[in-house]
Scaffold this active site. Structure first.
Site, PDB file in Angstrom:
ATOM      1  NE  ARG A 161      -1.986   1.007   3.932  1.00 40.25           N
ATOM      2  CZ  ARG A 161      -2.727   0.963   5.044  1.00 40.25           C
ATOM      3  NH1 ARG A 161      -4.037   1.140   4.983  1.00 40.25           N
ATOM      4  NH2 ARG A 161      -2.154   0.719   6.194  1.00 40.25           N
TER       5      ARG A 161
ATOM      6  NE  ARG B  36      -0.970   3.762   7.694  1.00 42.08           N
ATOM      7  CZ  ARG B  36      -2.176   3.374   8.113  1.00 42.08           C
ATOM      8  NH1 ARG B  36      -3.245   3.709   7.427  1.00 42.08           N
ATOM      9  NH2 ARG B  36      -2.311   2.670   9.210  1.00 42.08           N
TER      10      ARG B  36
ATOM     11  NE  ARG C  24      -1.089  -1.321  11.325  1.00 39.05           N
ATOM     12  CZ  ARG C  24      -1.106  -1.121  10.011  1.00 39.05           C
ATOM     13  NH1 ARG C  24       0.005  -1.268   9.301  1.00 39.05           N
ATOM     14  NH2 ARG C  24      -2.211  -0.754   9.422  1.00 39.05           N
TER      15      ARG C  24
HETATM   16  P1  AP5 Z   1      -7.668   0.130   3.861  1.00 40.41           P
HETATM   17  O1  AP5 Z   1      -9.025   0.484   3.378  1.00 40.41           O
HETATM   18  O2  AP5 Z   1      -6.695   1.207   4.143  1.00 40.41           O
HETATM   19  O3  AP5 Z   1      -7.795  -0.868   5.125  1.00 40.41           O
HETATM   20  P2  AP5 Z   1      -7.977  -0.536   6.655  1.00 40.41           P
HETATM   21  O4  AP5 Z   1      -8.727  -1.684   7.242  1.00 40.41           O
HETATM   22  O5  AP5 Z   1      -8.554   0.830   6.837  1.00 40.41           O
HETATM   23  O6  AP5 Z   1      -6.466  -0.620   7.092  1.00 40.41           O
HETATM   24  P3  AP5 Z   1      -5.569   0.357   7.949  1.00 40.41           P
HETATM   25  O7  AP5 Z   1      -4.172  -0.182   7.864  1.00 40.41           O
HETATM   26  O8  AP5 Z   1      -5.749   1.779   7.536  1.00 40.41           O
HETATM   27  O9  AP5 Z   1      -6.186   0.105   9.318  1.00 40.41           O
HETATM   28  P4  AP5 Z   1      -5.530   0.232  10.657  1.00 40.41           P
HETATM   29  O10 AP5 Z   1      -6.688  -0.081  11.498  1.00 40.41           O
HETATM   30  O11 AP5 Z   1      -4.354  -0.593  10.945  1.00 40.41           O
HETATM   31  O12 AP5 Z   1      -4.930   1.706  10.631  1.00 40.41           O
HETATM   32  P5  AP5 Z   1      -5.536   3.097  11.039  1.00 40.41           P
HETATM   33  O13 AP5 Z   1      -5.085   4.089  10.079  1.00 40.41           O
HETATM   34  O14 AP5 Z   1      -6.988   3.008  11.325  1.00 40.41           O
HETATM   35  O15 AP5 Z   1      -7.051  -0.918   2.810  1.00 40.41           O
HETATM   36  C1  AP5 Z   1      -5.749  -1.431   2.979  1.00 40.41           C
HETATM   37  C2  AP5 Z   1      -5.144  -1.664   1.566  1.00 40.41           C
HETATM   38  O16 AP5 Z   1      -5.889  -2.696   0.925  1.00 40.41           O
HETATM   39  C3  AP5 Z   1      -5.224  -0.432   0.645  1.00 40.41           C
HETATM   40  O17 AP5 Z   1      -4.103  -0.379  -0.167  1.00 40.41           O
HETATM   41  C4  AP5 Z   1      -6.504  -0.671  -0.182  1.00 40.41           C
HETATM   42  O18 AP5 Z   1      -6.423  -0.059  -1.444  1.00 40.41           O
HETATM   43  C5  AP5 Z   1      -6.487  -2.194  -0.277  1.00 40.41           C
HETATM   44  N1  AP5 Z   1      -7.820  -2.776  -0.327  1.00 40.41           N
HETATM   45  C6  AP5 Z   1      -8.925  -2.368   0.372  1.00 40.41           C
HETATM   46  N2  AP5 Z   1      -9.967  -3.169   0.079  1.00 40.41           N
HETATM   47  C7  AP5 Z   1      -9.490  -4.106  -0.814  1.00 40.41           C
HETATM   48  C8  AP5 Z   1     -10.105  -5.232  -1.476  1.00 40.41           C
HETATM   49  N3  AP5 Z   1     -11.397  -5.552  -1.291  1.00 40.41           N
HETATM   50  N4  AP5 Z   1      -9.337  -5.965  -2.285  1.00 40.41           N
HETATM   51  C9  AP5 Z   1      -8.013  -5.654  -2.491  1.00 40.41           C
HETATM   52  N5  AP5 Z   1      -7.393  -4.597  -1.903  1.00 40.41           N
HETATM   53  C10 AP5 Z   1      -8.133  -3.843  -1.066  1.00 40.41           C
HETATM   54  O19 AP5 Z   1      -4.812   3.346  12.453  1.00 40.41           O
HETATM   55  C11 AP5 Z   1      -3.406   3.566  12.500  1.00 40.41           C
HETATM   56  C12 AP5 Z   1      -2.934   3.619  13.930  1.00 40.41           C
HETATM   57  O20 AP5 Z   1      -3.612   4.686  14.636  1.00 40.41           O
HETATM   58  C13 AP5 Z   1      -3.223   2.370  14.784  1.00 40.41           C
HETATM   59  O21 AP5 Z   1      -2.266   1.353  14.576  1.00 40.41           O
HETATM   60  C14 AP5 Z   1      -3.141   2.991  16.189  1.00 40.41           C
HETATM   61  O22 AP5 Z   1      -1.828   3.236  16.581  1.00 40.41           O
HETATM   62  C15 AP5 Z   1      -3.835   4.340  16.012  1.00 40.41           C
HETATM   63  N6  AP5 Z   1      -5.278   4.260  16.245  1.00 40.41           N
HETATM   64  C16 AP5 Z   1      -6.278   4.560  15.359  1.00 40.41           C
HETATM   65  N7  AP5 Z   1      -7.474   4.359  15.924  1.00 40.41           N
HETATM   66  C17 AP5 Z   1      -7.247   3.939  17.189  1.00 40.41           C
HETATM   67  C18 AP5 Z   1      -8.093   3.536  18.257  1.00 40.41           C
HETATM   68  N8  AP5 Z   1      -9.426   3.543  18.154  1.00 40.41           N
HETATM   69  N9  AP5 Z   1      -7.513   3.161  19.420  1.00 40.41           N
HETATM   70  C19 AP5 Z   1      -6.162   3.193  19.579  1.00 40.41           C
HETATM   71  N10 AP5 Z   1      -5.309   3.527  18.592  1.00 40.41           N
HETATM   72  C20 AP5 Z   1      -5.849   3.894  17.401  1.00 40.41           C
END
Ligand code: AP5
Length: 211
Positions: free
Chosen positions: A127, A156, A167
């Site tokens: 990604r 990232r 993660r």
């Molecule tokens: P994407 O849509 O980005 O997937 P995602 O589930 O949103 O994945 P993230 O890595 O963004 O989630 P995350 O929960 O680890 O990170 P976040 O930013 O929320 O898709 C991923 C990839 O796959 C992309 O390239 C996309 O194009 C591709 N894709 C999507 N659908 C597809 C399909 N059907 N087929 C093929 N490819 C596909 O959080 C980051 C950090 O913030 C956390 O680690 C933590 O430190 C902190 N944080 C955020 N929220 C909290 C919380 N509530 N509590 C504590 N810490 C938090």
């Protein structure tokens, strides 16, 4: 309508949150995006969150509940919200419930996006994301331009192999129990097989929501 999206990193929560927000006419609230913007802007919240995020650990519940309090009491979420990754621990689920109760609202639906680990690792390690609007891309090189806003695509820091492993482990240990917490609190968790093309996953989510 307030919809909570659950699922491991890379399950497509952000991708589907954008689609559902456009379809349902309610905003997407992604705590990851809010935190990355705070890190970029160098705010107190961003300074507190950065080291946790870089390692792939969860930031403290108090920080997340502060963000949720701000957004859920804002006029922007009057008609509802799609909460993308905003609930990742049992104390966050409980805290959100109490907060919504106080303002006469509730979580209406919970969607769980299910994808196996090999596919998650493949998605995250290939990604890139836009530095500006945070749109995710598959198979696009860092340094190229975002199709949506022209911003620069970057990798990232938490998509490095060690952070990805952490993660996934953090998800199993701290976030998976949230599914049972919602079930124990009489919320039906709608499980979606998310290992399919993006538009098929959206169609499954829309059908599960009855929209
Ligand atoms: P994407 O849509 O980005 O997937 P995602 O589930 O949103 O994945 P993230 O890595 O963004 O989630 P995350 O929960 O680890 O990170 P976040 O930013 O929320 O898709 C991923 C990839 O796959 C992309 O390239 C996309 O194009 C591709 N894709 C999507 N659908 C597809 C399909 N059907 N087929 C093929 N490819 C596909 O959080 C980051 C950090 O913030 C956390 O680690 C933590 O430190 C902190 N944080 C955020 N929220 C909290 C919380 N509530 N509590 C504590 N810490 C938090």
């Amino acid at each position: 309508m307030i919809i909570v999206l659950l699922g491991p990193p890379g399950a497509g929560k952000g991708t589907q949150a954008d689609k559902l927000a456009a379809r349902l006419g309610i905003p997407k609230i992604a705590t990851g995006d809010v935190l990355r913007a705070a890190v970029r802007d160098g705010t107190k919240r961003g300074r507190e969150a950065k080291s946790y995020m870089d390692r792939g650990d969860l930031v403290p519940d108090s920080v997340i509940l502060g963000i949720l309090q701000d957004v859920m009491t804002s006029p922007a979420t009057k008609k509802g919200a799609i909460l993308d990754g905003a609930v990742r621990t049992v104390p966050q689920a409980n805290g959100l419930g109490v907060m919504l109760d106080e303002i006469g609202k509730k979580v209406d639906k919970v969607l769980l996006f299910d994808v196996d680990d090999d596919e998650l690792v493949k998605r995250l390690s290939t990604r890139t994301v836009c530095e500006g609007c945070q749109a995710p891309y598959m198979g696009r090189d860092p340094g190229t331009s975002c199709e949506k806003c022209g911003g620069k695509l970057v990798r990232r820091k938490d998509d490095e192999p060690e952070a990805i492993r952490n993660r996934l482990e953090v998800y199993r240990r701290q976030t998976a129990p949230v599914v049972d917490w919602y079930r124990d609190h009489k919320k039906k968790v709608l499980k979606i097989d998310a290992d399919a093309p993006v538009d098929d996953v959206t169609a499954r989510a829309v059908e599960a929501l009855g929209k």
